[in-house]
Design an enzyme around this catalytic site. Sequence first.
Site, PDB file in Angstrom:
ATOM      1  NE  ARG A 231      -6.629   0.964  11.693  1.00  0.00           N
ATOM      2  CZ  ARG A 231      -5.425   0.985  10.984  1.00  0.00           C
ATOM      3  NH1 ARG A 231      -4.545   1.896  11.306  1.00  0.00           N
ATOM      4  NH2 ARG A 231      -5.313   0.028  10.955  1.00  0.00           N
TER       5      ARG A 231
ATOM      6  CE  LYS B 274      -0.300  -0.036   4.764  1.00  0.00           C
ATOM      7  NZ  LYS B 274      -1.101  -0.529   6.096  1.00  0.00           N
TER       8      LYS B 274
ATOM      9  CE1 TYR C  36      14.670  30.209   5.500  1.00  0.00           C
ATOM     10  CE2 TYR C  36      15.382  28.174   5.087  1.00  0.00           C
ATOM     11  CZ  TYR C  36      15.071  29.167   4.876  1.00  0.00           C
ATOM     12  OH  TYR C  36      14.810  29.715   3.348  1.00  0.00           O
TER      13      TYR C  36
ATOM     14  CG  MET D 177      11.273  23.298   0.504  1.00  0.00           C
ATOM     15  SD  MET D 177      10.707  24.340  -0.604  1.00  0.00           S
ATOM     16  CE  MET D 177       9.334  25.427   0.330  1.00  0.00           C
TER      17      MET D 177
HETATM   18  C1  LIG Z   1      -0.506  -1.767   6.838  1.00  0.00           C
HETATM   19  C2  LIG Z   1      -0.705  -2.904   6.818  1.00  0.00           C
HETATM   20  C3  LIG Z   1      -0.467  -4.262   7.612  1.00  0.00           C
HETATM   21  C4  LIG Z   1       1.086  -4.357   7.631  1.00  0.00           C
HETATM   22  O1  LIG Z   1       1.443  -3.068   8.534  1.00  0.00           O
HETATM   23  P1  LIG Z   1       3.482  -3.319   8.948  1.00  0.00           P
HETATM   24  O2  LIG Z   1       3.693  -2.245  10.597  1.00  0.00           O
HETATM   25  O3  LIG Z   1       4.111  -2.288   7.747  1.00  0.00           O
HETATM   26  O4  LIG Z   1       4.038  -4.893   8.637  1.00  0.00           O
HETATM   27  C5  LIG Z   1      -0.923  -5.109   7.783  1.00  0.00           C
HETATM   28  N1  LIG Z   1      -1.981  -5.625   7.932  1.00  0.00           N
HETATM   29  C6  LIG Z   1      -2.692  -4.536   8.050  1.00  0.00           C
HETATM   30  C7  LIG Z   1      -4.710  -4.431   8.301  1.00  0.00           C
HETATM   31  C8  LIG Z   1      -2.225  -3.364   7.256  1.00  0.00           C
HETATM   32  O5  LIG Z   1      -2.665  -2.190   7.306  1.00  0.00           O
END
Ligand SMILES: *Cc1c(COP(=O)(O)O)cnc(C)c1O
Length: 359
Positions: A129, A33, A255, A303
């Site tokens: 969640r 993802k 900065y 930046m």
């Molecule tokens: C992102 C995600 C993972 C992977 O998590 P990591 O901590 O990056 O290994 C696994 N399961 C779900 C549902 C996720 O959203």
Amino acid sequence: MRPSRATIDLDALRHNYRHARALGGGRALAVVKADAYGHGAVACARALAGEADGFGVACIEEALELREAGIRAPILLLEGFFDGEELALIERHDLWTVVASPWQVEALERHRASRPWQVWLKLDSGMHRLGLSPDDYLDAWRRLAALPWVERMVAMSHFSRADELAHASTPGQLATFDAALAALPADTPASIANSAALMAWPDTRRDWVRPGLMLYGTHMLDAPRKEADALRAVMTLESKVIAVRELAAGEPIGYAGTFITTRPTRVGVVAAGYADGYPQYATSGTPVRIDGQPGELIGRVSMDMLTIDLTDHPQAGLGSRVELWGPGLSVSEVAARSGNSPYRLLTGLKRVPRRYVGG
Ligand SMILES: *Cc1c(COP(=O)(O)O)cnc(C)c1O
């Protein structure tokens, strides 16, 4: 050309996937993802095609990008679908989906499918969640299992604190998950482990593990684990020294003058800044590697540029290579110096060209 770049080592990615899969002992969903945590989802999925049991993405847009690139392996929508209209696309592109809310169960009951589906039903085991509460879970399971076109269901859940090795939350969530599983058919495939759980909590390894961060070669475990030592960094963020100046003691740099020299100081200016994804509030002293040697950031990150201390690196100068994170310097360590996580730094990569090696 501006010398900043991110090099993505696909051999390291494959190594980490194999390590994750071997640890898990079953099948492993490669989580790609958010553009494979900033590494490029298509390139990473192609590098793992042929060996990954499947891929995990957040949403259908990410899944379609992989399908359009020719990825034929199973793809699971980890955040599920957002409206009933997506079901036709899920069907057409042969995707798997998570179901985590009662309205999604109802949407599937109204759907008329023309191919077998695989649904991952998510339990809220304590993260609070996404996921059905334990009270609603069995009913949702039965309703989906009753749909003739739902061919396979996987019971899943997700941990909130698996990187905290002394915390009771992970065993507690696992017990809640196992209690829900006990009411399901005995051959139900289960999946709960993300990277941290997979490495640090062996009891969480079930039919499917879901490694994300560890595929990219880093972790946030708060205590050493040999399972993490085998990981290889996939991304190297690097640039070069583009200017050098000598300052007397007592001079501010950059900065807001957050750093004032305490000795005659040789400063190197590096072409990388927060617009490239380097953390703006990384503190002075954050490690870098200068021509392979350990060095330090000094002054506020701009930046497009940042400054490093070359005083103790007399051999370094214009054109010296500066690694900001990579095999020689963990992105997690850099992240910790600015109150960030490696997830945030890797997914925040911008502007710099990505080059692939080991394809
Ligand atoms: C992102 C995600 C993972 C992977 O998590 P990591 O901590 O990056 O290994 C696994 N399961 C779900 C549902 C996720 O959203």
